[in-house]
Design a protein around this motif. Sequence first.
Motif, PDB file in Angstrom:
ATOM      1  N   GLY A  55     -13.483  14.526  53.441  1.00 44.97           N
ATOM      2  CA  GLY A  55     -13.340  14.814  54.863  1.00 44.97           C
ATOM      3  C   GLY A  55     -14.482  14.303  55.723  1.00 44.97           C
ATOM      4  N   GLU A  56     -14.645  14.958  56.849  1.00 46.59           N
ATOM      5  CA  GLU A  56     -15.589  14.526  57.881  1.00 46.59           C
ATOM      6  C   GLU A  56     -17.036  14.487  57.383  1.00 46.59           C
ATOM      7  OE1 GLU A  56     -16.950  15.984  62.303  1.00 46.59           O
ATOM      8  OE2 GLU A  56     -14.887  16.381  61.662  1.00 46.59           O
ATOM      9  N   PHE A  57     -17.453  15.468  56.598  1.00 47.25           N
ATOM     10  CA  PHE A  57     -18.839  15.483  56.107  1.00 47.25           C
ATOM     11  C   PHE A  57     -19.117  14.248  55.256  1.00 47.25           C
ATOM     12  CE2 PHE A  57     -22.251  16.384  53.162  1.00 47.25           C
ATOM     13  CZ  PHE A  57     -23.223  16.901  53.997  1.00 47.25           C
ATOM     14  N   GLU A  59     -17.474  11.427  55.102  1.00 47.78           N
ATOM     15  CA  GLU A  59     -17.380  10.204  55.918  1.00 47.78           C
ATOM     16  C   GLU A  59     -18.701   9.976  56.654  1.00 47.78           C
ATOM     17  OE1 GLU A  59     -14.957   7.883  55.886  1.00 47.78           O
ATOM     18  OE2 GLU A  59     -14.097   9.117  54.297  1.00 47.78           O
ATOM     19  N   GLY A  60     -19.321  11.041  57.145  1.00 47.08           N
ATOM     20  CA  GLY A  60     -20.617  10.935  57.809  1.00 47.08           C
ATOM     21  C   GLY A  60     -21.705  10.477  56.854  1.00 47.08           C
ATOM     22  N   GLU A  63     -21.265   6.757  56.402  1.00 49.45           N
ATOM     23  CA  GLU A  63     -21.693   6.040  57.607  1.00 49.45           C
ATOM     24  C   GLU A  63     -23.219   5.979  57.687  1.00 49.45           C
ATOM     25  OE1 GLU A  63     -21.750   3.758  60.897  1.00 49.45           O
ATOM     26  OE2 GLU A  63     -19.969   4.244  59.709  1.00 49.45           O
TER      27      GLU A  63
END
Length: 79
Positions: A55-57, A59-60, A63
């Motif tokens: 999820g978002e974590f 993906e961060g 990045e």
Amino acid sequence: MRIIKELMIEGVKVSIFEWNNKYILKFEMGLAEQTYKIPAADLTEEGELDTFFKGEFFEGVKERFHEMHQSLQFGLKNL
């Protein structure tokens, strides 16, 4: 420090440690690493750590690795 688990996810090595009433999540990719400390009291069970690998974590995290590698390459070019 106790190693709980080590795994590879999308080219990122993930190590989970337990130490001093904290979980330490260590992410490694190429020449860079990121470390996050999570108080054990914030989780009801170790299985909740799996939410940090998707999820978002996550993906961060990927990045930030991209940004870190770009910064390193820029720094090496300017030696």
